[in-house]
Design an enzyme around this catalytic site. Sequence first.
Site, mmCIF file in Angstrom:
data_model
loop_
_atom_site.group_PDB
_atom_site.id
_atom_site.type_symbol
_atom_site.label_atom_id
_atom_site.label_comp_id
_atom_site.label_asym_id
_atom_site.label_seq_id
_atom_site.Cartn_x
_atom_site.Cartn_y
_atom_site.Cartn_z
ATOM 1 N N GLU A 6 0.821 -1.255 -0.026
ATOM 2 C CA GLU A 6 -0.071 0.114 -0.037
ATOM 3 C C GLU A 6 0.741 1.220 0.030
ATOM 4 O O GLU A 6 1.845 1.238 0.493
ATOM 5 C CB GLU A 6 -0.762 -0.014 1.220
ATOM 6 N N THR A 48 -3.599 -9.149 16.438
ATOM 7 C CA THR A 48 -3.394 -10.393 16.101
ATOM 8 C C THR A 48 -3.525 -10.181 14.336
ATOM 9 O O THR A 48 -3.624 -9.230 13.862
ATOM 10 C CB THR A 48 -4.432 -11.435 16.257
ATOM 11 N N ASP A 77 -7.344 -4.818 9.807
ATOM 12 C CA ASP A 77 -6.739 -3.563 9.147
ATOM 13 C C ASP A 77 -7.060 -3.893 7.704
ATOM 14 O O ASP A 77 -6.203 -3.312 7.098
ATOM 15 C CB ASP A 77 -5.552 -3.175 9.765
#
Lengths: 348, 348
Positions: free
Chosen positions: A64, A209, A235
């Site tokens: 990204e 995690t 995320d």
Amino acid sequence: MTQPSDKALVPFVSVDHMMRLIHHIGIEPMLRGLADYIEADFKRWELFDKTPRVASHSAEGVIELMPTSDGEVYGFKYVNGHPKNTAEGLQTVTAFGLLADVGNGYPVLLSEMTILTAMRTAATSAMVAKHLAPKGADTMAMIGNGAQSEFQTLAMKAICGLKSVRLYDTDPAATAKCAANLAGHGLNVVACDTPEDAIQGAQILTTCTADKQYATILTDNMVGAGVHINAIGGDCPGKTELAPAILHRSDIFVEFPPQTRIEGEIQQLAPDHPVTELWQVITGAAAGRTSDRQITLFDSVGFAIEDFSALRYLRDQLPATGLYHPLDLLADPDDPRDLFGMVQRAAS
Amino acid sequence: MTQPSDKALVPFVSVDHMMRLIHHIGIEPMLRGLADYIEADFKRWELFDKTPRVASHSAEGVIELMPTSDGEVYGFKYVNGHPKNTAEGLQTVTAFGLLADVGNGYPVLLSEMTILTAMRTAATSAMVAKHLAPKGADTMAMIGNGAQSEFQTLAMKAICGLKSVRLYDTDPAATAKCAANLAGHGLNVVACDTPEDAIQGAQILTTCTADKQYATILTDNMVGAGVHINAIGGDCPGKTELAPAILHRSDIFVEFPPQTRIEGEIQQLAPDHPVTELWQVITGAAAGRTSDRQITLFDSVGFAIEDFSALRYLRDQLPATGLYHPLDLLADPDDPRDLFGMVQRAAS
């Protein structure tokens, strides 16, 4: 060979420089400094150029680019997320970032951001918890004891006055590593065998995690009233950590709704499920925690402005510390129209 | 201080390395090599991840990120465009770029790209002219004699067999600079006082000026039948170089239509004006030049795949030349979950 001019040389902060900077400043003061810069930028949130991150997805993970600008300074971060890297001895997340002058487009700082991202993510979590966690919160459950766990914990200590952390990971070796690293930092550290044990007495529940799939790290019956949930690990699309029922019982706070609805825990909810933007809490335009019984949830995905704040903080530390070196990144001929002549003259 | 592992060190090609590489390989062989890599990637155009560039516009200019991926390798370029920089002694365009491994997200090459962009832009122009210019074209008018003019000219020589170049710039000093730089490169170089003079006898018309506004470098009555126009300078919203009437008389070839319609000469035309994608000409799926009287126009704005090709070419030159140095860009702890421990141990 002619020497490049000052304009051609971009200050570069290597991994080695970053580690030395953390020790020079001290990790807790640096986390506080970062949180101050992040909070300041949340207060002027509206003036930033906000673009959802530009993601390149593959079967193995994602790469990204996260750009933003405040109109005077431009910043972006390169970051990858590859959950399977750990098994190959690599970092799940690596990153670097850059600041540039909007006025002339010249880069003014290049930095490692693998470490700095862990620092800014922790500083953001703690700055948000300072606004949302119940008064007097001093115990945190840390679910997931990987690369970010110690940073999260120390930021909560430095910024929110955390006294105890209760660690849990599916891998006991990760918990042992985290506990060993936190020894001597002035915290009561408790290694727990189950997530249920870890959340006992904790007013702040942090989940961090790395599975790239819908997971349920916290189930509904584990979460009591009056806690603050700091959900770090959900995320990217397809990756969440919390049971939907928890989300429905919580007041949800997010960085940038268009991004969080795709990447955060709330991807499990209807696209119009109400959420509160954190910058409005921080400026006082929206309410944060309003009762002792309320569950507040920070659905953290990380936003470009936080990286911008971190790079801005870093840039401001360089003149006094000298912890960088000049990188010959930009061609800068004496006559800007004579790029070719510069190349040609380099032959001699 | 522990030394970083190999994985943490990213090969970095500085401006100095890039100039030495050009002299080591030779500028014309390097332009041919770049054109070969670019042409090879146009042939496999369909498999690339194609995203319009991510632009951050300001009153002074633009900063852009140009990412792409072929599924195995990811690349992006940072590039600015600030027309007023020249007046302040700065480059209008500076750039750097990166390649990374899609499989684990780790960067594998960081490079200056101010010089490399000039090289790849010229190599692309010449590769396209090889497909579109009239047979036997050996004379080019070079309108705009700034930083890219010599690269454009030498690429046309190396790849298309150019013998003569006719130079024009609104600033005679730029023309004198370009002519001096091109001396000794085996070309007939003619400095001209007017654009009308420059295009006399030229089968290839290259426009490469830097004004950020609708300009008319070529007017309709200047352009006769049977020429190839290589329009480089119209490359952002509001910036064009050609009279619309010329566009209506031309067959227009573009890199990536969604981007060119915003940034190229064709921003002056209706959004459905027919254009041909160059990759289809190169694979043979679409016709290129079909008659001696036809005006072909390459409406060049520069696309991320060309930068990807250039970085791929560069990476392949590094093992044999050693013209790079390893940059301590990535944190790479022995145990990937122990980023904090790595930082902590660095104190000793």
